[in-house]
Design a protein around this motif. Sequence first.
Motif, PDB file in Angstrom:
ATOM      1  N   THR A  83       0.833  -1.202   0.000  1.00 16.93           N
ATOM      2  CA  THR A  83       0.000   0.000   0.000  1.00 16.93           C
ATOM      3  C   THR A  83       0.872   1.257   0.000  1.00 16.93           C
ATOM      4  O   THR A  83       0.611   2.205  -0.754  1.00 16.93           O
ATOM      5  N   ASP A  87       0.959   3.912  -3.128  1.00 15.94           N
ATOM      6  CA  ASP A  87       0.677   5.334  -2.888  1.00 15.94           C
ATOM      7  C   ASP A  87       1.818   6.195  -3.425  1.00 15.94           C
ATOM      8  O   ASP A  87       1.590   7.202  -4.102  1.00 15.94           O
ATOM      9  N   HIS A  88       3.044   5.785  -3.125  1.00 17.39           N
ATOM     10  CA  HIS A  88       4.226   6.510  -3.614  1.00 17.39           C
ATOM     11  C   HIS A  88       4.286   6.480  -5.139  1.00 17.39           C
ATOM     12  O   HIS A  88       4.540   7.504  -5.774  1.00 17.39           O
ATOM     13  N   ASN A  90       1.818   6.073  -7.311  1.00 16.81           N
ATOM     14  CA  ASN A  90       0.755   6.879  -7.903  1.00 16.81           C
ATOM     15  C   ASN A  90       0.990   8.374  -7.734  1.00 16.81           C
ATOM     16  O   ASN A  90       0.577   9.169  -8.577  1.00 16.81           O
ATOM     17  N   THR A  91       1.649   8.757  -6.657  1.00 15.92           N
ATOM     18  CA  THR A  91       1.977  10.168  -6.444  1.00 15.92           C
ATOM     19  C   THR A  91       3.116  10.607  -7.358  1.00 15.92           C
ATOM     20  O   THR A  91       3.078  11.690  -7.941  1.00 15.92           O
TER      21      THR A  91
END
Length: 169
Positions: A83, A87-88, A90-91
């Motif tokens: 997760t 998140d990293h 996608n950012t």
Amino acid sequence: NPMRGIALTPVATNIPLPLDTALIRAELNNPNPAVALAVALVAFHALTGKQVRELKLTDIVDGRLRLGSRDIPLGAPVRTRLTAWLDHRNTTWPASLNPHVLINRRTAPRLIPVSRSFAWDQTGISPQALREDRIIDEANATGGDVKRICELFCIGVESALRYTRTLDT
């Protein structure tokens, strides 16, 4: 000689050694989420370095990892690191179409996996040594059950016996 030119897969004869637990723990908590995820996948599920590199986003569904015919439920520590990495990812690369789980600035705009050294050159361990450590742990936990080790890690009997020999030392 009909066997001339046919390469044989060598069977390792050395006895694998366990890794330092503090080193594994440190890498599992690495601030780089890609490193933490790669280490977790190998430490908890004994994936090979190649399997980690070639892992695709579609291989992970509902907390389960699909590798060929194997369906592996991901451990909670792996899901947490997955997760954090996603998140990293996608950012950092929101428009990337690369289907692989692990990507970097070179592979994000392409459809290729990361290099062999990606994530591992930042650690003090190799994926092979970490995988061996995981298999040694399972050999100890099962009392050297060769059949279970073969089935769990998709290795042959000779390889499994190599790990069970660590119980004698």
